[in-house]
Design a protein around this motif. Structure first.
Motif, mmCIF file in Angstrom:
data_model
loop_
_atom_site.group_PDB
_atom_site.id
_atom_site.type_symbol
_atom_site.label_atom_id
_atom_site.label_comp_id
_atom_site.label_asym_id
_atom_site.label_seq_id
_atom_site.Cartn_x
_atom_site.Cartn_y
_atom_site.Cartn_z
ATOM 1 N N LYS A 1 0.862 -1.179 0.000
ATOM 2 C CA LYS A 1 0.000 0.000 0.000
ATOM 3 C C LYS A 1 0.900 1.231 0.000
ATOM 4 O O LYS A 1 1.805 1.340 0.825
ATOM 5 C CB LYS A 1 -0.918 0.015 1.225
ATOM 6 N N TYR A 2 0.651 2.150 -0.942
ATOM 7 C CA TYR A 2 1.479 3.341 -1.082
ATOM 8 C C TYR A 2 0.855 4.505 -0.318
ATOM 9 O O TYR A 2 -0.293 4.872 -0.545
ATOM 10 C CB TYR A 2 1.648 3.693 -2.560
ATOM 11 N N GLY A 3 1.656 5.039 0.594
ATOM 12 C CA GLY A 3 1.210 6.177 1.386
ATOM 13 C C GLY A 3 1.233 7.449 0.554
ATOM 14 O O GLY A 3 2.252 7.771 -0.075
ATOM 15 N N ILE A 4 0.112 8.196 0.557
ATOM 16 C CA ILE A 4 -0.041 9.372 -0.286
ATOM 17 C C ILE A 4 -0.135 10.632 0.559
ATOM 18 O O ILE A 4 -0.884 10.691 1.553
ATOM 19 C CB ILE A 4 -1.325 9.270 -1.143
ATOM 20 N N LEU A 5 0.621 11.651 0.166
ATOM 21 C CA LEU A 5 0.455 13.014 0.677
ATOM 22 C C LEU A 5 -0.061 13.870 -0.466
ATOM 23 O O LEU A 5 0.619 14.022 -1.487
ATOM 24 C CB LEU A 5 1.786 13.572 1.191
ATOM 25 N N LEU A 6 -1.254 14.401 -0.317
ATOM 26 C CA LEU A 6 -1.827 15.311 -1.317
ATOM 27 C C LEU A 6 -1.584 16.744 -0.875
ATOM 28 O O LEU A 6 -2.006 17.147 0.224
ATOM 29 C CB LEU A 6 -3.328 15.067 -1.468
ATOM 30 N N ILE A 7 -0.913 17.523 -1.714
ATOM 31 C CA ILE A 7 -0.710 18.944 -1.449
ATOM 32 C C ILE A 7 -1.593 19.732 -2.411
ATOM 33 O O ILE A 7 -1.373 19.723 -3.616
ATOM 34 C CB ILE A 7 0.769 19.351 -1.606
ATOM 35 N N GLY A 8 -2.614 20.372 -1.878
ATOM 36 C CA GLY A 8 -3.562 21.128 -2.688
ATOM 37 C C GLY A 8 -4.902 20.428 -2.731
ATOM 38 O O GLY A 8 -5.033 19.374 -3.378
ATOM 39 N N CYS A 9 -5.890 20.978 -2.027
ATOM 40 C CA CYS A 9 -7.226 20.357 -1.948
ATOM 41 C C CYS A 9 -8.263 21.146 -2.744
ATOM 42 O O CYS A 9 -9.446 21.162 -2.389
ATOM 43 C CB CYS A 9 -7.665 20.231 -0.488
ATOM 44 N N GLY A 10 -7.815 21.806 -3.802
ATOM 45 C CA GLY A 10 -8.728 22.557 -4.651
ATOM 46 C C GLY A 10 -9.385 21.652 -5.675
ATOM 47 O O GLY A 10 -9.533 20.439 -5.486
ATOM 48 N N ILE B 1 -8.520 20.454 -8.742
ATOM 49 C CA ILE B 1 -7.808 19.323 -9.329
ATOM 50 C C ILE B 1 -7.343 18.341 -8.261
ATOM 51 O O ILE B 1 -7.335 17.123 -8.471
ATOM 52 C CB ILE B 1 -6.621 19.796 -10.217
ATOM 53 N N GLY B 2 -6.974 18.841 -7.080
ATOM 54 C CA GLY B 2 -6.573 17.952 -5.998
ATOM 55 C C GLY B 2 -7.697 17.017 -5.596
ATOM 56 O O GLY B 2 -7.487 15.818 -5.354
ATOM 57 N N THR B 3 -8.911 17.560 -5.542
ATOM 58 C CA THR B 3 -10.076 16.746 -5.214
ATOM 59 C C THR B 3 -10.311 15.676 -6.273
ATOM 60 O O THR B 3 -10.656 14.529 -5.951
ATOM 61 C CB THR B 3 -11.324 17.637 -5.078
ATOM 62 N N GLN B 4 -10.110 16.026 -7.541
ATOM 63 C CA GLN B 4 -10.278 15.035 -8.609
ATOM 64 C C GLN B 4 -9.280 13.890 -8.467
ATOM 65 O O GLN B 4 -9.615 12.728 -8.736
ATOM 66 C CB GLN B 4 -10.137 15.705 -9.971
ATOM 67 N N HIS B 5 -8.068 14.220 -8.040
ATOM 68 C CA HIS B 5 -7.077 13.167 -7.812
ATOM 69 C C HIS B 5 -7.548 12.207 -6.729
ATOM 70 O O HIS B 5 -7.605 10.989 -6.928
ATOM 71 C CB HIS B 5 -5.729 13.775 -7.389
ATOM 72 N N ILE B 6 -7.886 12.746 -5.564
ATOM 73 C CA ILE B 6 -8.121 11.894 -4.397
ATOM 74 C C ILE B 6 -9.420 11.113 -4.490
ATOM 75 O O ILE B 6 -9.510 9.977 -4.017
ATOM 76 C CB ILE B 6 -8.050 12.741 -3.098
ATOM 77 N N GLU B 7 -10.442 11.693 -5.131
ATOM 78 C CA GLU B 7 -11.728 11.002 -5.168
ATOM 79 C C GLU B 7 -11.690 9.742 -6.025
ATOM 80 O O GLU B 7 -12.532 8.851 -5.868
ATOM 81 C CB GLU B 7 -12.834 11.943 -5.653
ATOM 82 N N ASP B 8 -10.698 9.638 -6.896
ATOM 83 C CA ASP B 8 -10.594 8.465 -7.776
ATOM 84 C C ASP B 8 -9.620 7.428 -7.251
ATOM 85 O O ASP B 8 -9.518 6.332 -7.815
ATOM 86 C CB ASP B 8 -10.180 8.904 -9.182
ATOM 87 N N ILE B 9 -8.887 7.740 -6.169
ATOM 88 C CA ILE B 9 -7.859 6.789 -5.717
ATOM 89 C C ILE B 9 -7.988 6.386 -4.255
ATOM 90 O O ILE B 9 -7.410 5.376 -3.852
ATOM 91 C CB ILE B 9 -6.437 7.349 -5.956
ATOM 92 N N TYR B 10 -8.727 7.135 -3.442
ATOM 93 C CA TYR B 10 -8.670 6.934 -1.985
ATOM 94 C C TYR B 10 -9.115 5.537 -1.551
ATOM 95 O O TYR B 10 -8.685 5.033 -0.503
ATOM 96 C CB TYR B 10 -9.488 8.010 -1.266
ATOM 97 N N TYR B 11 -9.954 4.881 -2.338
ATOM 98 C CA TYR B 11 -10.502 3.577 -1.962
ATOM 99 C C TYR B 11 -9.786 2.412 -2.641
ATOM 100 O O TYR B 11 -10.186 1.257 -2.473
ATOM 101 C CB TYR B 11 -11.995 3.518 -2.306
ATOM 102 N N ARG B 12 -8.741 2.670 -3.381
ATOM 103 C CA ARG B 12 -8.044 1.603 -4.105
ATOM 104 C C ARG B 12 -7.226 0.746 -3.127
ATOM 105 O O ARG B 12 -6.711 1.233 -2.124
ATOM 106 C CB ARG B 12 -7.131 2.197 -5.176
ATOM 107 N N ASP B 13 -7.081 -0.535 -3.472
ATOM 108 C CA ASP B 13 -6.453 -1.488 -2.562
ATOM 109 C C ASP B 13 -5.003 -1.148 -2.228
ATOM 110 O O ASP B 13 -4.527 -1.471 -1.135
ATOM 111 C CB ASP B 13 -6.517 -2.902 -3.155
ATOM 112 N N ASN B 14 -4.288 -0.531 -3.182
ATOM 113 C CA ASN B 14 -2.868 -0.260 -2.943
ATOM 114 C C ASN B 14 -2.590 1.204 -2.604
ATOM 115 O O ASN B 14 -1.455 1.677 -2.717
ATOM 116 C CB ASN B 14 -2.022 -0.693 -4.137
ATOM 117 N N ILE B 15 -3.621 1.922 -2.157
ATOM 118 C CA ILE B 15 -3.489 3.344 -1.834
ATOM 119 C C ILE B 15 -3.886 3.585 -0.382
ATOM 120 O O ILE B 15 -4.911 3.085 0.093
ATOM 121 C CB ILE B 15 -4.373 4.206 -2.761
#
Length: 335
Positions: free
Chosen positions: A3-12, A14-28
């Protein structure tokens, strides 16, 4: 499975688009989300299950739980955030464009080339099924030799202050053009060798020209243009057309279809010889953020070069910088 630990910098946006598609993935595993607006960071953390949040990325950049930093901030911050991420041993997924000027872009490129960590720049169309389908059709000779590429993406903005802030960083031809200049080089296998264009400030309070039309020539003889504008008065426009010696391919995104949107994007193919049309429906996510981060993970685990490579990223970036210069000076620039 790691599982890869993620730090998201920027919650605007485009940042929201990144996290909403990956937060529930098995390796994230979302370790932390950061935004200068701490309330926004707290809301993002709560919504997507991040373990922590804050207003200062420095509190998390050296966290041993973090493997990958996603940089989803304004363009001017990309280089310093990349520098700190690499210095702390983190892999990076960075939003485009890599910089707002040539000097910072060159430094970004050189940092990536010399780094032991993996860096992927978010030219998201490389991971879009419709664009990959069109690329395959062109390579198979479906429309003969590709000669002309017509691309327009203009926005009738409803949040002018947000777009004004984007314009403080860079112009539409650089911010969005990096996607489509990359597409032009990717689809042809050629390099942009000449740029020119026109531009204007449609709003008096715009920091720079907020309408641009860049024209390009590639070293295989193909030509193209990219039209982009962000304005209160410009009509929204989306044109993606690829014209060859035997026909043409047109892409209509599913949200822009008149009917049958549930079928996905529409690819229309016109054949000159028999004057017939063929259509393909492609179930494609416009911004496939998961496919993108899985590409970075494949780079980390298997040493694959990524798509696009940093050389391809820099080539498209440099062409947009020169196109921006050509528009400002009203001249033609050979690359």
């Amino acid at each position: 499975m790691k599982k890869y630990g993620i730090l998201l910098i920027g919650c605007g946006h485009i940042g929201t688009q990144h996290i909403e598609d990956i937060y529930y993935r098995d390796n994230i595993d979302i370790i932390a989300v950061v935004d200068t607006n701490e309330e926004k960071a707290a809301l993002t953390a709560s919504k997507y299950g991040a373990k922590d949040y804050g207003a200062d990325y420095k509190a998390f950049i050296n966290d041993p739980r973090v493997d990958i930093v996603i940089i989803a901030t304004y363009t001017a911050t990309h280089l310093p955030l990349l520098r700190e991420s690499l210095a702390n041993g983190k892999h990076v997924l960075c939003e485009k464009p890599i910089a707002g000027n040539y000097e910072d872009g060159k430094e970004f490129y050189e940092l990536v080339k010399s780094a032991s960590q993996k860096v992927l720049v978010a030219l998201i169309l490389r991971h879009n099924k419709s664009y990959n389908t069109i690329k395959s059709l062109i390579d198979a000779g479906e429309i003969g030799e590709l000669k002309v590429m017509r691309i327009a993406q203009s926005h009738h903005v409803t949040d002018w202050e947000r777009h004004k802030a984007l314009l403080e960083d860079t112009s539409p031809v650089v911010d969005c053009g990096v996607h489509y200049f990359d597409v032009m080089q990717w689809f042809t296998g050629a390099k942009i060798c000449e740029v020119s264009g026109i531009g204007n400030k449609v709003e008096e309070d715009s920091p720079r020209a907020n309408y641009t039309l860049a024209t390009v020539k590639l070293n295989n003889g193909c030509i193209g243009y990219f039209e982009a504008g962000w304005s209160n008065t410009i009509a929204s426009l989306n044109v993606k057309e690829f014209i060859g010696t035997k026909g043409r391919i047109t892409l209509t995104l599913k949200d822009l279809r008149y009917s049958d949107r549930e079928e996905g994007d529409l690819i229309s193919i016109y054949h000159r010889d028999n004057r017939e049309y063929k259509t393909l429906n492609v179930d494609s996510e416009y911004k496939d953020m998961n496919a993108q981060i899985q590409t970075l993970i494949d780079m980390i685990e298997n040493g694959t070069p990524g798509s696009p490579t940093i050389d391809e990223v820099f080539s498209a970036f440099y062409a947009t910088i020169k196109a921006d210069e050509a528009i400002e000076k009203g001249t033609v620039i050979k690359i």
